[in-house]
Design an enzyme around this catalytic site. Sequence first.
Site, short mmCIF file in Angstrom:
data_model
loop_
_atom_site.label_atom_id
_atom_site.label_comp_id
_atom_site.label_asym_id
_atom_site.label_seq_id
_atom_site.Cartn_x
_atom_site.Cartn_y
_atom_site.Cartn_z
CG ASN A 251 -1.31 1.42 1.27
OD1 ASN A 251 -2.00 2.00 0.61
ND2 ASN A 251 -2.06 1.42 2.36
CE LYS B 291 0.00 3.34 5.16
NZ LYS B 291 -0.26 2.94 6.13
CG HIS C 151 -6.17 1.62 5.52
ND1 HIS C 151 -5.68 3.21 5.93
CD2 HIS C 151 -4.79 1.25 4.87
CE1 HIS C 151 -4.50 2.30 6.70
NE2 HIS C 151 -3.57 1.59 6.17
CD GLU D 33 -3.36 5.64 6.64
OE1 GLU D 33 -2.68 5.61 5.23
OE2 GLU D 33 -2.17 5.09 7.20
CD GLU E 52 -3.66 -2.27 7.71
OE1 GLU E 52 -2.22 -2.11 6.65
OE2 GLU E 52 -3.90 -1.42 7.38
N GLY F 163 2.38 2.50 10.62
CA GLY F 163 2.84 3.08 10.34
C GLY F 163 3.98 4.07 12.00
CB SER G 67 5.34 -1.54 11.92
OG SER G 67 4.76 -0.63 12.19
P1 13P Z 1 3.35 0.53 8.09
O1 13P Z 1 3.93 -0.63 7.13
O2 13P Z 1 3.46 1.78 6.88
O3 13P Z 1 2.92 0.75 8.91
O4 13P Z 1 1.49 0.57 7.33
C1 13P Z 1 0.74 -0.52 7.03
C2 13P Z 1 -0.80 0.00 6.61
O5 13P Z 1 -1.03 0.30 6.93
C3 13P Z 1 -0.38 -0.97 4.88
O6 13P Z 1 -1.97 0.00 4.85
#
Ligand code: 13P
Length: 250
Positions: free
Chosen positions: A9, A11, A94, A96, A166, A172, A211
């Site tokens: 992803n 982002k 997601h 976010e 997640e 992150g 992570s």
């Molecule tokens: P990270 O691997 O940067 O923690 O992000 C995970 C994520 O949100 C994947 O969709």
Amino acid sequence: MRRKLVAGNWKMHGNRASNAALLEALKASRALDAVDVALCAPYPYLGQLQDSLAGSGIAWGAQNLSQHAQGAYTGEVAGSMLADFGCRYVIVGHSERRALYGDTDAVVAEKFIAAQKAGLTPILCLGETLAEREANLTLEVVSRQIGAVLHVTGMAALARAVIAYEPVWAIGTGRTASSAQAQEVHGELRKQLADHDKRIAAEVRILYGGSVKRDNAAELFSMADVDGGLIGGASLVAEDFLAIVAAAAR
Ligand code: 13P
């Protein structure tokens, strides 16, 4: 036996030049044969992924879609448009999007349906916040989130979907769930799904995200109900992403 899936992803990262370098490095790797690999990019780059990845064995997808099929929804993107660019996957729900863009459980369910109607495989994200984990609400939260989708789609739809657990506190932050914490939630989710349909529950892939790095991937992927990963930051660095793919191939 569930085949592992490692999905990146990106982002809101990348540009044409950095994407091209990353895609070339990924395509040159052999690790890709033993597992399914996908990349979820920002909308403007889906054409670039289609041009670069067609025939490579790497699938691609988007990070969101509209719940509507078409119409006066300025700035939105329909599932059929993603399909038009060869997308196989689309991330829905997601954390976010849930936290920043008002994607409620109900909206997530609508987006899940819209994705499947367009022939896409939704990657449905679930996960608790730190406060929810500390209040012992983890299983309750993920059950509610998956229940909201099941309630409107029925269990059969899960046969054409991927789930991603997640935990919000692990995204992150560099703070990964332990393999035991991941397995507990994945196992519980699969058990709940089995109450609806044993066969589909046994076949649906449940990815872990939050992570995942090259040095913790193998341990996470060794757990019985962890069927791969949804990778954020580490999917932007070819060697790191490939090391995670290799860990899934073991
Ligand atoms: P990270 O691997 O940067 O923690 O992000 C995970 C994520 O949100 C994947 O969709």
